[in-house]
Every structure is written in structure tokens, then in C-alpha cells.
Design an enzyme around this catalytic site. Structure first.
Site, PDB file in Angstrom:
ATOM      1  N   ALA A  77      47.812   4.295   9.517  1.00 51.23           N
ATOM      2  CA  ALA A  77      48.788   4.907  11.282  1.00 51.23           C
ATOM      3  C   ALA A  77      49.621   5.277  11.079  1.00 51.23           C
ATOM      4  O   ALA A  77      50.390   5.993  11.539  1.00 51.23           O
ATOM      5  CB  ALA A  77      48.519   3.521  12.421  1.00 51.23           C
ATOM      6  N   ASP A 101      53.371  -9.240  10.286  1.00 55.05           N
ATOM      7  CA  ASP A 101      54.512  -9.384  10.514  1.00 55.05           C
ATOM      8  C   ASP A 101      54.947  -8.342  12.145  1.00 55.05           C
ATOM      9  O   ASP A 101      55.445  -9.053  12.732  1.00 55.05           O
ATOM     10  CB  ASP A 101      55.500  -8.206   9.521  1.00 55.05           C
ATOM     11  CG  ASP A 101      54.533  -9.089   8.576  1.00 55.05           C
ATOM     12  OD1 ASP A 101      54.252  -9.980   8.206  1.00 55.05           O
ATOM     13  OD2 ASP A 101      55.122  -8.463   7.147  1.00 55.05           O
ATOM     14  N   GLN A 158      37.088  -9.748  13.179  1.00 55.89           N
ATOM     15  CA  GLN A 158      35.585  -9.929  12.765  1.00 55.89           C
ATOM     16  C   GLN A 158      35.607 -10.892  11.272  1.00 55.89           C
ATOM     17  O   GLN A 158      36.675 -10.222  10.515  1.00 55.89           O
ATOM     18  CB  GLN A 158      35.566  -8.282  12.500  1.00 55.89           C
ATOM     19  CG  GLN A 158      34.785  -8.222  11.633  1.00 55.89           C
ATOM     20  CD  GLN A 158      34.768  -6.321  12.048  1.00 55.89           C
ATOM     21  OE1 GLN A 158      34.707  -5.619  11.066  1.00 55.89           O
ATOM     22  NE2 GLN A 158      33.971  -6.274  13.229  1.00 55.89           N
ATOM     23  N   HIS A 211      33.539 -10.347   8.239  1.00 56.11           N
ATOM     24  CA  HIS A 211      32.664  -8.704   7.496  1.00 56.11           C
ATOM     25  C   HIS A 211      31.774  -9.557   6.789  1.00 56.11           C
ATOM     26  O   HIS A 211      32.187 -10.832   5.694  1.00 56.11           O
ATOM     27  CB  HIS A 211      33.326  -7.818   6.236  1.00 56.11           C
ATOM     28  CG  HIS A 211      32.925  -6.833   6.352  1.00 56.11           C
ATOM     29  ND1 HIS A 211      31.551  -6.540   5.117  1.00 56.11           N
ATOM     30  CD2 HIS A 211      32.927  -5.071   6.034  1.00 56.11           C
ATOM     31  CE1 HIS A 211      30.987  -5.833   5.430  1.00 56.11           C
ATOM     32  NE2 HIS A 211      31.992  -4.766   5.877  1.00 56.11           N
ATOM     33  N   LEU A 235      35.617  -7.307  -0.506  1.00 61.75           N
ATOM     34  CA  LEU A 235      34.987  -6.347   0.468  1.00 61.75           C
ATOM     35  C   LEU A 235      33.629  -5.718  -0.232  1.00 61.75           C
ATOM     36  O   LEU A 235      34.431  -5.116  -1.267  1.00 61.75           O
ATOM     37  CB  LEU A 235      35.566  -5.516   0.864  1.00 61.75           C
ATOM     38  CG  LEU A 235      34.525  -4.473   2.372  1.00 61.75           C
ATOM     39  CD1 LEU A 235      33.419  -5.242   2.831  1.00 61.75           C
ATOM     40  CD2 LEU A 235      35.918  -3.527   2.608  1.00 61.75           C
ATOM     41  N   ARG A 284      28.248  -6.416  12.211  1.00 59.03           N
ATOM     42  CA  ARG A 284      28.671  -7.460  11.738  1.00 59.03           C
ATOM     43  C   ARG A 284      29.129  -8.159  12.043  1.00 59.03           C
ATOM     44  O   ARG A 284      28.367  -9.607  11.494  1.00 59.03           O
ATOM     45  CB  ARG A 284      30.631  -6.420  11.047  1.00 59.03           C
ATOM     46  CG  ARG A 284      30.549  -5.439  10.169  1.00 59.03           C
ATOM     47  CD  ARG A 284      31.713  -5.114  10.080  1.00 59.03           C
ATOM     48  NE  ARG A 284      31.926  -3.717   9.850  1.00 59.03           N
ATOM     49  CZ  ARG A 284      32.918  -2.922   8.639  1.00 59.03           C
ATOM     50  NH1 ARG A 284      34.405  -3.475   8.903  1.00 59.03           N
ATOM     51  NH2 ARG A 284      32.827  -1.890   7.449  1.00 59.03           N
TER      52      ARG A 284
END
Lengths: 233, 574
Positions: free
Chosen positions: B15, B216, B235, B237, B247, B281
């Protein structure tokens, strides 16, 4: 199991020179070396300093020299390292503190090879087409996570810090051999230098060091061959 | 040291970098990151980025928007979901134009595969929507965006840890940051500030999140009076590596992998007859817990198997090479031959700093912006993920709303001048640093953090119940009290990660408190928030977003309505 970690330490704020410090840690055989370092930091000696983030070999923060081989601390399991483990900062990089080295010169070389996609044609309204074979051609070098393990393992680099180093060449390779990219000649001109690809003496340390199993020496060789026999136009 | 830029971006993941690329041509921009940008956790995303390109079968952005809304159990703001699903398409093409090495179809287009909760014709069956580069899609996105930033000479401040957000006369005007290498405090003055600091999964014991993911940005915003939205929705997973939490991408199931319980049964047939192992999920994580509870874990333990061995070695090595590498490295098993032991792992915060669809931070139920302050990515809550995010939508969120935030910031810095800085802007950050550096209490950061992670995992996890959550709130309160008495061993200025871990623990404690209190208050089950004492969704009372404020009296909860455009809330079955 109990292991001894022998760690190269240096804090320029307080130490005149680097020294070895030993720590005893109780670990599971399947623990990562990073887990052992964290245990020391959290429960024995908070001043021990190293970088870490993802802890599973993707971010490239924790490259260091482990039993004289460059590896990621999060991809080295204790069961494979023996009862006494030697840990040092990456060789050839200035030490900031303990296992933390200054990566800035490394990234400066990375930036020097134009490590970004270059095209002179206008973008199409959808994606550029590329065959599966063309995509596979440069797959190996797309895996690089810029951890520095290869460059820090290279005797040519130790001998001459001006050598651009294997990691930067891997990054250049990723674009030179991408069928969509049009900047190959610009990058080849940069690499065709005494401190470019020609400083590589095919020692293969980089291949053993790469945590992503990139065939680094092969990639460098492909760039050399292109320069010698088949200059792209 | 003092710096002045038109815009300051905190965080150099997807982002932040995507926003920086919008701002470079317009004004001066600085990107601060506590890690080298390529270490950001965007790089750990594996399976793909969803966009209705329709390269391998018919697909429409409206279906993607619907799936996003239904996947989020109707807590999604639907105007935002529509924007995201539409702009996903052009942002994926844009990434390709910047050289992102997507896998290809036989005819040379971007390859796409199925992913959990992504369907055709509004839920009829799975659709191939996830655009991918093997199981390294996040790595490729992070690298590509960083490469473009290098190309455009974006100014980076690597290994700068943000400590404070400066607000004056009701507008954001800069940040305070700590230079890790030197211990120096820096003041960055700016017309516009973007927080893109990522997740906060380190408040849980078993997590897929990097050590750096300590929330933060949201914690600093909260301390400066900005509310946090929908923090109760976290969430899990379903497929983290047993005990480690690393993951294992949903793409394993997208490529045909299946979940098996201790009896060798494909148990998702009972929980999700239509989508099976590609259900969202939250549903699969609950199914795994229920199987384990019923004694059907592997060997009676608290994990199940994810089996990809029937896909064949070629498919595993070509489509899931990193997964194969993780399994070999950490488990000593070969997923082309053996099943992988998995359990749910804390993965993603649906909640965060509330923003509108241009990334502007909004501070109340009327969506009033805080001028000059922006947020994007996981630390923000637009809200496109509602009560449960679909796989691939985090990467979509990053590029779509990173871009939109960057564009609006570009407008903002053209139209506005600098706001004066508050008097003595660094004082609070410096006080906090001094307190931690020179504290002589008897509490340790590691102990408090471990206890926090355990209580959050046990009591604010996949299944929740009033008494347990209350116990968690009480425990967090005790830990916050003890945190005031922490002392650290490293009192130096140079690369003091002992100090940074103490600062980060403070952030985690504040965010855990908001998460637990928001969860305790929401008396229904929706998406990832699943209460044993209130098992049904309750649209009449709870179809609304939580806004949690930190006040002198503690956490104060308010609520704001959900934006509904074209999809009326319906029961959520797959």
C-alpha cells in the site's frame, strides 16, 4: 537438547574490537536458529542484536554466517547445526552492531543495474502477452529476496568491495532475460565492466549460499555469454 | 533532526509503495519504514491477487463484488467493494505493465486459478479469478512496486521506526520517527501523512505474521484519538503449519488439495457442500476446530491434514514451489508424497484505522475526515473485508486503495499549505523512549508478550464466549499495568532492538485491548467473530461497524452504519 552458540559480537559504541561470546540454550531439534537467537535475546541477553522479520525465509532480513556458511537464521534448523554453532555477521559488509551489517552499499549496487522494467512501447490496454516458455526463461532469478547471502559469500567481493556482486547481477538477469523488457543493452553496458560480471571467477559459493536455491553462477554465466557471443540489439 | 516533505508515508509494503508512486510526480514524498522495504510482509503473500479479468473463463467484477460482500458476512461497505472489484482489473494490468512476472496461460495471458469464496454467477460455483505468480505473488508485487519506486527515485528512510503522529488544529502535520541505526529522533513535517504499516498478528501466539507486525500505525492513531473500526474481526487462516503458524496458501486447495481429518474423511463436504475446501477461511477454520473438538484431529491432536499428494510432483513443484520448500525445510516432509499437518493461524486484521474510499481517515459515525491523515492496506479499514476477508483480496486492497489514497493525497497537497507543528513535537515520544530506556522495574518484555499472545489465542480466537473474553480483557488490563514497570537491558543508542521490542509490545497491548473489548461487546456471530453464546448473525441489532475510542475512562465503543448498495443481506451458506 542443549547447544552452545558462539556469536561474534561488536558494538562500536562500547567495544574497541569484535569478540566472541558463548551462550548455552535449550532448544528443540526442529527449532530454527532464529528461535535460539530470540531465546537468548528475550531471556538471557537483551543486548544481542540481529535483524529478523518473517521468520520463514521470505523477507531476507536474517542472512548471517552460520558455521562458516551464509544462510538465513530462520531457515537453519538446530538439528542440522551440531551442538556448537558459530554465528557471525555477513563477511564483506561493514558491521553496525553484532550480526547487523550495513546493507546500504549492497542496495546501492542493486540500484545501479536499473533493476526495474524498461519498455519504450506504449502499454497495451490489457496485459502484454508472454508465452509460458518466455516466462520460464527468467523464473529462477525472480525469486531473489535481496538478503545478501550470495554477495557476502563471494571471495571476489571480499577481495574487491567495488565488485558489483552476484545479487545485483541476478537482479539484472531477471530483466535482461524477460522477453517483455527492452532495457537489456543498458544493463549489459553497466555489467560489461571490470567490476561487473567479469570480476566473477565462477567460485560457486553464491550458489551454496542462496536460500532461494537460485543458480546464481549460472545466471552470471548467462549474462557473460550474452556479452561475449550474442549481444542483444 | 528536522525534515519537511509534502507527503510522508509510513510503511513500505504494497500500500505504501503504491501510494508513493502516485505522489512522486506531484510533490516531495518520503517513505519511512522500520524494515528495508523489500522485507515488508506483502512479500509473504502467496496465492494470488483477485481480479475479474476473465482470462480462462467468464467472470464479471459484479460477481467479485458480491463474493467480497458475502465473504465479509454483509459487514462490507458495498460502495467500497464495488470500487475495489472494478479497479482490481486495471490495477492488475498496471502491475503487469510494470513488469510483474505473472504465470501465463497457454495463449500468453495472465494465468488465473480458483480461490476460497470466489464464485461465478453470484455463488453458483468456484471461478478462476486469482492472478498469480506461482505461490510467490506477494513477493512479485512487493518487488515490482519497489523497483518502480527505485526507477522514480522515491526518497526512502529505511529502518526508521515511527513513534508518533503529529496533529495540530485538527489536521495531521507530520510524524516523529526513531532512526534505528543511530537512536536519533527525527521530526517529519508534512501536509499529508499516510499510515500503511500493515498488520498486528503478533498479538496472537500462533500467527502467520512477521515479528514486525505489531500494529504500530493503528496503535499510534488510537493514542492520538482516532477510533479503530471493527477490531473484533480477526481472521484465522485455516492452514498454518502445525505449531509454527507459517502460512500454507489457499492456492494448495485452489489447485485441488483437500483437507482430511483423522479418519481420512474430506470433512468440508459436511460444512460447505458447494464450495467444499474452497469455502471462505472463517468457515474452514471453524470446521477444523469442530473436527478437533470431536476427537477427529490427526491422532487425536489439534491439527488436520492438507493433502496435495494426488496433484503429482510436477504440479506441486511448478505451482507451489515455496510451499514445497517450507514443508521440506520445517517439517522434513515432501508435499508431493505426504499430507501437510495444518491448524488455523492468526492471519489478518479486517479492522483498523477507519477510512473512506479515498483513503482519508474518518473519525466518527458521520465519516468526518481528519484532514491530511490517510491510511491504506491492512492497517486501514475501508471496509472492504467486513467480518471476514476473502483470499486474494488483501493484495487487491493494497494496490487499489494504496493508489486511491496516493491520488487523493496528491490533490490534498496541491490544495493545502503546511499546518504549523505543535509546540515541542518530540516531547511525548522522547519521554516514552526515556521511560523504557531507563526504567528500572522488574517486568520483562518477553514475559508480558508471551502471556498476551497466549491469552489472545486461547480466549479471543476462532470461537469466543463471554466469560473467556472478559477474562482476556482483565488479563490485558493487568499486563498493561505490568508494562509500566518493564525494564530493558540494552540502553545504547545504536540499533537498539531491545528498545524497539518494548515499544512494539506497548502497541500490541493497546490493540489487544481494543480487539477483546470490541469482541466482548458484539453479541452475535458474524464472519470471523464467532460466539458460542450468540451463535447467530443478528442483522437487526448488529449490522453496524464498531468504532473503538481510547478515552481516559478506558475504551469507549460507538457504532456506524454499513453502506449497502445492491446486495441485501441474506443468510450466508456455501
Amino acid at each position: 537438547m542443549q547447544v552452545t552458540l558462539r556469536i561474534r559480537r561488536f558494538n562500536p559504541e562500547t567495544d574497541a574490537k569484535a569478540y566472541w561470546q558463548e551462550y548455552q540454550v535449550e532448544v528443540e531439534p526442529t527449532d530454527r536458529l532464529l528461535d535460539a537467537l530470540n531465546q537468548i535475546k528475550w531471556y538471557q541477553d537483551g543486548t544481542l542484536t540481529f535483524r529478523r522479520s518473517c521468520a520463514h525465509g521470505i523477507c531476507g532480513s536474517d542472512a548471517m554466517t552460520i558455521n562458516h556458511v551464509n544462510r538465513l537464521a530462520c531457515k537453519a534448523l538446530m538439528q542440522d547445526l551440531g551442538k556448537k554453532v558459530t554465528v557471525e555477521p555477513l563477511r564483506g559488509f561493514p558491521v553496525i552492531k553484532d550480526l547487523v551489517v550495513d546493507m546500504e552499499p549492497f542496495f546501492e549496487k542493486y540500484r545501479s543495474v536499473k533493476p526495474y522494467f524498461i519498455t519504450y512501447d506504449p502499454d497495451p490496454p490489457v496485459e502484454r502477452y508472454q508465452s509460458m516458455e518466455e516466462r520460464a526463461r527468467f523464473d529462477d532469478t525472480t525469486k531473489c529476496i535481496l538478503c545478501g547471502a550470495c554477495t557476502g559469500s563471494c571471495p571476489s567481493f571480499w577481495g574487491n568491495p567495488d565488485y558489483i556482486g552476484p545479487a545485483a547481477i541476478v537482479q539484472a538477469h531477471r530483466f535482461i532475460f524477460d522477453s517483455r523488457d527492452q532495457g537489456a543493452n543498458e544493463r549489459l553496458a553497466i555489467l560489461n565492466d571490470r567490476n561487473g560480471v567479469w570480476r566473477c571467477r565462477t567460485i560457486f559459493n553464491c550458489v551454496g549460499a542462496c536460500p532461494r536455491e537460485i543458480d546464481v553462477t549460472r545466471a552470471i554465466g548467462e549474462v557473460k555469454k550474452l556479452l561475449l557471443f550474442n549481444r542483444m540489439v | 533532526m528536522y525534515h519537511s516533505f509534502d507527503a510522508v508515508i509510513v510503511g513500505a509494503g504494497g500500500a505504501g509503495l503504491r501510494a508513493a508512486l502516485e505522489l512522486g510526480p506531484v510533490g516531495s514524498v518520503a517513505v519511512l519504514s522500520k524494515l528495508y522495504p523489500t522485507r515488508s510482509h506483502t512479500g509473504a503473500a502467496q496465492g494470488g491477487i483477485g481480479a475479474a479479468l476473465g482470462n480462462v473463463e467468464e467472470d464479471l467484477w459484479e460477481w467479485h463484488a458480491f463474493d467480497t460482500v458475502k465473504g465479509g458476512d454483509y459487514l462490507v461497505d458495498q460502495d467500497a467493494a464495488e470500487i475495489m472489484a472494478q479497479e482490481a482489473i486495471e490495477t492488475v494490468y498496471e502491475l503487469e505493465h510494470w513488469g510483474l512476472p505473472f504465470d501465463r496461460t497457454p495463449d500468453g495471458r495472465i494465468a488465473q486459478r480458483p480461490f476460497g469464496g470466489h464464485t461465478h454467477h453470484f455463488g453458483q460455483g468456484p471461478v478462476r479469478r486469482s492472478c498469480y505468480a506461482a505461490d510467490r505473488t506477494g513477493h512479485m508485487i512487493l518487488q515490482t512496486l519497489y523497483q518502480q519506486c527505485v526507477r522514480h527515485n522515491v526518497r526512502f528512510f529505511d529502518e526508521y521506526h515511527v513513534l508518533d503522529l503529529l496533529i495540530h488544529d485538527g489536521a495531521a502535520c507530520g510524524v516523529i520517527a526513531y532512526q534505528i541505526a543511530t537512536g536519533e529522533i527525527h521530526t517529519f513535517r508534512a501536509k499529508a501523512v499516510l499510515f500503511a504499516t500493515g498488520g498486528m498478528g503478533r498479538m496472537f501466539k500462533i500467527t502467520s505474521n512477521a515479528h514486525a507486525l505489531t500494529g504500530d500505525g493503528p496503535a499510534i492513531a488510537l493514542r492520538r484519538g482516532v477510533p479503530l473500526e471493527d477490531m473484533e474481526f480477526f481472521q484465522f487462516h485455516p492452514t498454518g503449519i502445525y505449531k509454527m503458524g507459517i502460512l500454507i496458501t489457499e492456492a494448495v486447495r485452489g489447485e485441488g488439495g483437500v483437507l482430511l481429518n483423522g479418519e481420512g474423511e474430506r470433512f468440508m463436504e459436511r460444512y460447505s457442500p458447494t464450495l467444499l475446501d474452497l469455502a471462505p477461511r472463517d468457515i474452514i477454520s471453524r470446521a477444523i476446530y469442530l473436527e478437533v473438538q470431536a476427537g477427529r484431529g490427526i491422532d487425536g491432536k489439534d491439527y488436520v491434514h492438507l493433502d496435495a499428494s494426488h496433484l503429482g510432483r510436477k504440479a506441486v513443484e511448478a505451482k507451489l514451489p515455496d510451499i514445497a520448500d517450507f514443508c521440506r525445510t520445517y517439517l522434513g516432509i515432501d508435499p508431493a508424497v505426504e499430507p501437510m499437518p495444518v491448524q488455523p493461524t492468526a492471519h489478518y486484521a479486517m479492522g483498523g484505522i477507519p477510512t473512506d474510499t479515498d483513503g482519508r481517515v474518518v473519525v466518527d459515525d458521520k465519516n468526518t475526515p481528519l484532514p491530511g491523515f490517510y491510511a491504506a492496506g491492512e492497517c486501514a479499514c475501508v471496509s472492504v473485508h467486513g467480518a471476514n476477508r476473502l483470499g486474494t483480496n488483501s493484495l487487491v486492497d493494497l494496490v487499489v486503495f494504496g493508489r486511491r489514497a496516493g491520488r487523493d493525497m496528491a490533490r490534498y497537497i496541491r490544495e493545502h499549505d503546511f499546518v504549523p507543528l505543535p509546540a515541542d513535537p518530540t516531547c511525548e515520544a522522547c519521554d516514552e523512549i526515556d521511560r523504557l530506556l531507563y526504567g528500572d522495574g522488574d517486568e520483562s518484555v518477553a514475559d508480558i508478550r508471551r502471556e498476551l499472545q497466549e491469552v489472545m489465542m486461547d480466549k479471543v480466537g476462532v470461537f469466543r464466549i463471554e466469560a473467556q473474553m472478559q477474562a482476556a480483557v482483565d488479563k490485558i488490563c493487568e499486563l498493561q499495568e505490568r508494562y509500566r514497570r518493564v525494564s530493558i537491558q540494552d540502553r545504547g543508542k545504536r540499533f537498539n532492538t531491545d528498545l524497539l521490542e518494548a515499544i512494539e509490545l506497548g502497541y500490541l497491548l493497546d490493540l489487544a485491548q481494543v480487539t477483546a473489548e470490541s469482541a466482548l461487546a458484539r453479541r452475535e456471530s458474524r464472519g470471523a467473530h464467532s460466539r458460542e453464546d450468540f451463535p447467530e448473525r443478528d442483522d437487526e441489532n448488529w449490522l453496524k461497524h464498531t468504532l473503538a475510542y481510547r478515552t481516559e475512562k478506558g475504551i469507549e465503543l460507538k457504532y456506524k452504519p454499513v453502506t449497502i448498495t445492491r446486495f441485501e443481506p441474506k443468510p450466508r451458506t456455501y
